[in-house]
Design a protein around this motif. Structure first.
Motif, PDB file in Angstrom:
ATOM      1  N   ARG A   8      49.029 -46.717 -33.818  1.00  9.16           N
ATOM      2  CA  ARG A   8      50.330 -46.165 -33.438  1.00  9.16           C
ATOM      3  C   ARG A   8      50.581 -46.469 -31.966  1.00  9.16           C
ATOM      4  N   ASN A  51      53.702 -32.446 -28.773  1.00  7.92           N
ATOM      5  CA  ASN A  51      52.520 -32.816 -29.562  1.00  7.92           C
ATOM      6  C   ASN A  51      52.586 -34.256 -30.046  1.00  7.92           C
ATOM      7  N   HIS A  52      53.188 -35.115 -29.230  1.00  6.35           N
ATOM      8  CA  HIS A  52      53.333 -36.516 -29.619  1.00  6.35           C
ATOM      9  C   HIS A  52      51.965 -37.165 -29.811  1.00  6.35           C
ATOM     10  N   GLU A  53      51.787 -37.835 -30.934  1.00  7.07           N
ATOM     11  CA  GLU A  53      50.521 -38.489 -31.258  1.00  7.07           C
ATOM     12  C   GLU A  53      50.703 -39.997 -31.238  1.00  7.07           C
ATOM     13  N   THR A  54      49.819 -40.675 -30.543  1.00  5.23           N
ATOM     14  CA  THR A  54      49.854 -42.132 -30.480  1.00  5.23           C
ATOM     15  C   THR A  54      48.463 -42.633 -30.140  1.00  5.23           C
ATOM     16  N   ASP A  55      48.204 -43.905 -30.401  1.00 10.13           N
ATOM     17  CA  ASP A  55      46.904 -44.487 -30.083  1.00 10.13           C
ATOM     18  C   ASP A  55      46.953 -45.305 -28.797  1.00 10.13           C
ATOM     19  N   ARG A  79      45.768 -36.028 -21.184  1.00 14.39           N
ATOM     20  CA  ARG A  79      45.350 -36.520 -22.504  1.00 14.39           C
ATOM     21  C   ARG A  79      44.362 -37.676 -22.321  1.00 14.39           C
TER      22      ARG A  79
END
Length: 225
Positions: A8, A51-55, A79
């Motif tokens: 992501r 709470n945005h999620e990414t790689d 983070r």
């Protein structure tokens, strides 16, 4: 880390045409998905405040409303698991050093071909450190040369802001700086104000003293045109 869900990616860049093109390229790659885009420093901070999620975060350095170096440092402080890949027009040594010191895991120039972008995104997602060939060559020369200290003065400033501060430290006024850098006097005035605010300095005189103490302004101005 990524498993079957793929990689992501979040794009942080203030140029919409670049973001559109990069998003199209990444979304065309197997197992890679662009999950969000931010048009500047403030938008990126707002995005990650939730709470945005990414790689992987693809980060430009010169954002319209701030420095990608600052954003990178702030995001990784909050983070640490994020992987930041810098994608920028700049290839100067100071920018590379500042990006790596801020925690970036990779550094590409925007002229890199699509296959190099793909390799970098996948490598950084897996925790590797990667530099584009041109940047790696310059970085190696920088390390082997040993003629300059790795410490970057005022890493919170952008390259342009540091350049303006250097000329301020040399004794040039805003008009002379504008002439030297082919900028408008208003742009120089705004940049100086931003530098003073970022460094918490009272006035121009304090900025000159502080900058010279950090090694800037090494040569006095030869004119004030």
């Amino acid at each position: 880390m990524n498993g079957s869900r793929g990689v992501r990616v979040t794009l942080v860049d203030d140029h919409p045409v670049f973001r559109i093109g990069m998003a199209a390229l990444l979304d065309s790659l197997e197992g890679v998905t662009v999950v969000a885009q931010a048009a500047g420093a403030a938008a990126a901070r707002d995005l990650f405040a939730g709470n945005h999620e990414t790689d992987v975060v693809l980060m430009d350095l010169d954002l319209g409303d701030g420095s990608g170096i600052d954003v990178t440092r702030d995001l990784l402080r909050a983070r640490p698991e994020l992987k930041v890949l810098v994608v920028t027009m700049r290839e100067d040594d100071d920018a590379v050093v500042a990006a790596v010191r801020a925690g970036a895991r990779g550094y590409l120039v925007k002229s890199s071909p699509p296959d190099a972008v793909e390799r970098a995104v996948r490598a950084v997602a897996q925790g590797e450190m990667i530099l584009s060939p041109t940047v790696a060559e310059r970085a190696m020369a920088y390390v082997l040369g040993g003629q300059r200290a790795a410490r970057l003065p005022f890493p919170q400033l952008t390259g342009r802001e540091r350049e303006v501060l250097d000329l301020v430290a040399r004794g040039l006024d805003n008009t002379a700086i504008a002439h030297r850098l082919s900028l408008s006097p208003k742009t120089v005035r705004n940049t100086v104000a931003t530098v003073l605010a970022k460094l918490s300095l009272r006035d121009r005189s304090t900025a000159i003293v502080t900058a010279r103490a950090e090694g800037l302004g090494g040569h006095e101005a030869d004119d004030h045109r």
